[in-house]
Enzyme design. Structure first.
Site, PDB file in Angstrom:
ATOM      1  N   HIS A   1       0.870  -1.191   0.000  1.00  0.00           N
ATOM      2  CA  HIS A   1       0.000   0.000   0.000  1.00  0.00           C
ATOM      3  C   HIS A   1       0.900   1.232   0.000  1.00  0.00           C
ATOM      4  CE1 HIS A   1      -3.442   2.428   0.625  1.00  0.00           C
ATOM      5  NE2 HIS A   1      -3.778   2.121   1.853  1.00  0.00           N
TER       6      HIS A   1
ATOM      7  N   ASP B   1       3.331   5.768  -7.012  1.00  0.00           N
ATOM      8  CA  ASP B   1       4.453   5.648  -6.082  1.00  0.00           C
ATOM      9  C   ASP B   1       5.788   5.551  -6.790  1.00  0.00           C
ATOM     10  OD1 ASP B   1       3.028   5.830  -3.756  1.00  0.00           O
ATOM     11  OD2 ASP B   1       2.416   3.743  -3.877  1.00  0.00           O
TER      12      ASP B   1
ATOM     13  N   HIS C   1      -1.462  -2.168  -9.950  1.00  0.00           N
ATOM     14  CA  HIS C   1      -2.407  -1.576  -9.008  1.00  0.00           C
ATOM     15  C   HIS C   1      -3.632  -2.461  -8.901  1.00  0.00           C
ATOM     16  CE1 HIS C   1      -4.925   1.374  -6.990  1.00  0.00           C
ATOM     17  NE2 HIS C   1      -3.785   1.942  -6.644  1.00  0.00           N
TER      18      HIS C   1
HETATM   19  N1  CMC Z   1       5.737  -7.162 -10.337  1.00  0.00           N
HETATM   20  C1  CMC Z   1       5.627  -8.363 -10.959  1.00  0.00           C
HETATM   21  N2  CMC Z   1       4.474  -9.026 -11.121  1.00  0.00           N
HETATM   22  C2  CMC Z   1       3.358  -8.457 -10.623  1.00  0.00           C
HETATM   23  C3  CMC Z   1       3.395  -7.202  -9.958  1.00  0.00           C
HETATM   24  C4  CMC Z   1       4.626  -6.548  -9.830  1.00  0.00           C
HETATM   25  N3  CMC Z   1       4.714  -5.373  -9.234  1.00  0.00           N
HETATM   26  N4  CMC Z   1       2.145  -6.875  -9.558  1.00  0.00           N
HETATM   27  C5  CMC Z   1       1.347  -7.874  -9.954  1.00  0.00           C
HETATM   28  N5  CMC Z   1       2.080  -8.835 -10.606  1.00  0.00           N
HETATM   29  C6  CMC Z   1       1.558 -10.029 -11.262  1.00  0.00           C
HETATM   30  C7  CMC Z   1       1.059 -11.053 -10.252  1.00  0.00           C
HETATM   31  O1  CMC Z   1       2.087 -11.953  -9.885  1.00  0.00           O
HETATM   32  C8  CMC Z   1      -0.056 -11.720 -11.030  1.00  0.00           C
HETATM   33  O2  CMC Z   1       0.541 -12.604 -11.964  1.00  0.00           O
HETATM   34  P1  CMC Z   1      -0.259 -13.940 -12.447  1.00  0.00           P
HETATM   35  O3  CMC Z   1      -1.524 -13.462 -13.094  1.00  0.00           O
HETATM   36  O4  CMC Z   1       0.681 -14.612 -13.387  1.00  0.00           O
HETATM   37  O5  CMC Z   1      -0.513 -14.750 -11.187  1.00  0.00           O
HETATM   38  C9  CMC Z   1      -0.676 -10.582 -11.844  1.00  0.00           C
HETATM   39  O6  CMC Z   1       0.405  -9.632 -12.011  1.00  0.00           O
HETATM   40  C10 CMC Z   1      -1.852  -9.923 -11.159  1.00  0.00           C
HETATM   41  O7  CMC Z   1      -1.416  -9.438  -9.899  1.00  0.00           O
HETATM   42  P2  CMC Z   1      -2.233  -9.475  -8.548  1.00  0.00           P
HETATM   43  O8  CMC Z   1      -1.294  -9.717  -7.416  1.00  0.00           O
HETATM   44  O9  CMC Z   1      -3.423 -10.358  -8.695  1.00  0.00           O
HETATM   45  O10 CMC Z   1      -2.753  -7.993  -8.490  1.00  0.00           O
HETATM   46  P3  CMC Z   1      -3.393  -7.331  -7.242  1.00  0.00           P
HETATM   47  O11 CMC Z   1      -4.444  -6.414  -7.775  1.00  0.00           O
HETATM   48  O12 CMC Z   1      -3.819  -8.317  -6.211  1.00  0.00           O
HETATM   49  O13 CMC Z   1      -2.164  -6.525  -6.590  1.00  0.00           O
HETATM   50  C11 CMC Z   1      -0.646  -4.796  -6.081  1.00  0.00           C
HETATM   51  C12 CMC Z   1      -1.945  -5.173  -6.789  1.00  0.00           C
HETATM   52  C13 CMC Z   1      -0.513  -3.261  -6.104  1.00  0.00           C
HETATM   53  C14 CMC Z   1      -0.672  -5.239  -4.610  1.00  0.00           C
HETATM   54  C15 CMC Z   1       0.540  -5.457  -6.826  1.00  0.00           C
HETATM   55  O14 CMC Z   1       0.541  -5.057  -8.193  1.00  0.00           O
HETATM   56  C16 CMC Z   1       1.879  -5.117  -6.196  1.00  0.00           C
HETATM   57  O15 CMC Z   1       2.261  -5.738  -5.213  1.00  0.00           O
HETATM   58  N6  CMC Z   1       2.613  -4.091  -6.752  1.00  0.00           N
HETATM   59  C17 CMC Z   1       3.847  -3.668  -6.177  1.00  0.00           C
HETATM   60  C18 CMC Z   1       3.595  -2.813  -4.958  1.00  0.00           C
HETATM   61  C19 CMC Z   1       3.104  -1.436  -5.309  1.00  0.00           C
HETATM   62  O16 CMC Z   1       3.682  -0.746  -6.157  1.00  0.00           O
HETATM   63  N7  CMC Z   1       2.050  -0.980  -4.608  1.00  0.00           N
HETATM   64  C20 CMC Z   1       1.533   0.365  -4.729  1.00  0.00           C
HETATM   65  C21 CMC Z   1       0.153   0.438  -5.222  1.00  0.00           C
HETATM   66  S1  CMC Z   1      -0.263   2.149  -5.607  1.00  0.00           S
HETATM   67  C22 CMC Z   1      -0.447   2.897  -4.072  1.00  0.00           C
HETATM   68  C23 CMC Z   1      -1.786   2.787  -3.480  1.00  0.00           C
HETATM   69  O17 CMC Z   1      -2.772   3.200  -4.132  1.00  0.00           O
HETATM   70  O18 CMC Z   1      -1.860   2.294  -2.333  1.00  0.00           O
END
Ligand code: CMC
Length: 429
Positions: A265, A364, A306
């Protein structure tokens, strides 16, 4: 509004009619509140399919990269308004007139100082404590100082607490930084704008008061606007949940700060810089990209992807422009870490793995680079996010308390042991 209905067929039971509610924009939602009468609940870990409340504050269309506060697009607010106007908008529903703005700014300025005794709290923390740890403590402690406005059922008290929080967060954030540096804490200066005052308290010292660059103050103000609210994310939902128990506003915001701290987050902007440090050099990028793609490796590219924006993050577009302005103002060229960041951005925008999963640079990614360029240490990044988001949290808290609400109490699918007897210690194996 509920004109349409959904029918839920449960094997062996009578069909259940569920109203479908329609908002101003966005998808319809199925109202499942009557399900409890059937003895069943819905199961939705991570709340991917659940609207936890009704709200009029912020609307996000993740597929089309749209973010509206009270109907106004974030890009227009970033260009045509300033942070305190955006605060007024979030808190009150409309942009202020010139007179309302002058009154609001003056109210905020009346509350920028914190109780002198609060300073003594800082001495209880190690100088190397993470600034977010200190923030959780000192913001929660505000409730010990401002008893006069803690009646959550009194709209005037709620208003005063909201203004106090918006006014005091920059002061507290700068105090946290100064404490970590071992420098004297700076008092706020009410002749400066909100962003200028924050930079003044961060970077000036009693023996040297330097003028604040208008470009850096504008960049700071934009960072504040772009982080002001983001509907029902983890920290806002935490604030609402804490507030639903009747907790006081300062305690609720402290809970929000704790939720924001996580790297998935608000901690992501700090994690971006930590990751860039870890990658170290452009020559190592391929290895880290491979790690990010490897399902067996927990490594993720911080600052990419995101939960809601599956196209582009509209805040990231504005932030990238601000990033260019700040780097130009500071004359930063040939910075190896920046070069690394720009190369990562390029790869992520062209690599099929990231394209297929819609993993774009998020807000971010750029805010981390800007804050670093301004001279703000990495460990303070999430504190700045918390400072800016406080108005969003408190707007949601006020909105919840202004209409009938219930204590938030999710249910669970229990998969543990059924009832069993406790055996004597000597009989246990
Ligand atoms: N790097 C590599 N792979 C990723 C990433 C990443 N940053 N984010 C998602 N994926 C992959 C994930 O492994 C999954 O792959 P597969 O479909 O093969 O299993 C696919 O993309 C979908 O990801 P998800 O985990 O289902 O997506 P989510 O919506 O649950 O998670 C997230 C969103 C923001 C937690 C995640 O993208 C992440 O951890 N990003 C890095 C941390 C980050 O930058 N966070 C800030 C968010 S913006 C600030 C805010 O608004 O709070």
């Amino acid at each position: 509004m509920a004109d349409k209905k959904a029918q839920l067929i449960i094997e062996g039971a009578a069909p259940v009619e569920l109203p479908i509610l329609t908002g101003t924009v966005g998808p319809d939602v199925i109202d499942v509140r009557s399900l409890t009468s059937t003895g069943r609940f819905t199961f939705d870990p991570g709340f991917m399919s659940t609207a936890s409340c009704e709200s009029k504050i912020t609307y996000i269309d993740g597929d089309n990269g749209i973010l509206l506060h009270r109907g106004y697009p974030i890009e227009q607010l970033a260009e045509k308004s300033d942070y305190l106007e955006t605060c007024y908008l979030l808190l009150n529903g409309e942009l202020p007139t010139a007179e309302q703005k002058a009154q609001f700014v003056s109210n905020v300025k009346n509350h920028t100082m914190v109780h002198e005794q609060l300073k003594t709290f800082f001495n209880g923390f190690r100088r190397d404590a993470h600034p977010m740890a200190v923030m959780c403590g000192v913001v929660g402690a505000l409730s010990a100082f401002y008893h006069d406005s803690l009646d959550i059922n009194n709209p005037q008290h709620r208003e005063i607490s909201a203004v106090r929080l918006v006014a005091k967060m920059p002061t507290l954030a700068a105090m946290v930084y100064k404490y970590s540096m071992g420098q004297p804490m700076m008092y706020p200066r009410n002749d400066l704008s909100y962003a200028e005052n924050f930079l003044h308290m961060m970077f000036n010292t009693p023996c040297e008061i330097k003028p604040i660059s208008p470009i850096l103050a504008k960049a700071m103000d934009r960072i504040f606007i772009l982080h002001a609210d983001h509907e029902q994310n983890a920290s806002t939902s935490t604030v609402r949940l804490a507030g639903s128990s009747g907790a006081n506003p300062f305690a609720c915001i402290a809970a929000g700060i704790a939720a924001l701290w996580g790297p998935a987050h608000g901690g992501a902007n700090e994690a971006v810089l930590t990751m860039l440090d870890e990658i170290g050099d452009v020559s190592n990028i391929d290895t880290f990209i491979a790690k990010a793609k490897d399902k067996n490796d927990p490594f993720k590219l911080m600052g990419f992807g995101h939960r809601v924006y599956k196209n582009r993050d509209p805040r990231a577009t504005v932030m990238k422009q601000t990033c260019d302005e700040v780097l130009k103002e500071l004359g930063i060229k040939n910075d190896p870490q920046l070069e690394l960041a720009m190369r990562l951005e390029e790869i992520a925008l062209t690599d099929p793995y990231f394209i297929e999963r819609s993993l774009y640079p998020n807000v971010d990614f750029y805010s981390g680079i800007i804050l670093k360029a301004i001279g703000i240490p990495t460990s303070m990044f999430t504190v700045i996010f918390a400072l800016a988001r406080t108005v969003g949290w408190i707007s949601h808290w006020k909105e919840m308390l202004s209409s009938p609400y219930k204590i938030g109490r999710p249910r669970q699918l229990y998969t543990g042991y059924d009832s069993r007897d406790v055996s004597k210690l000597e009989d246990r194996k």
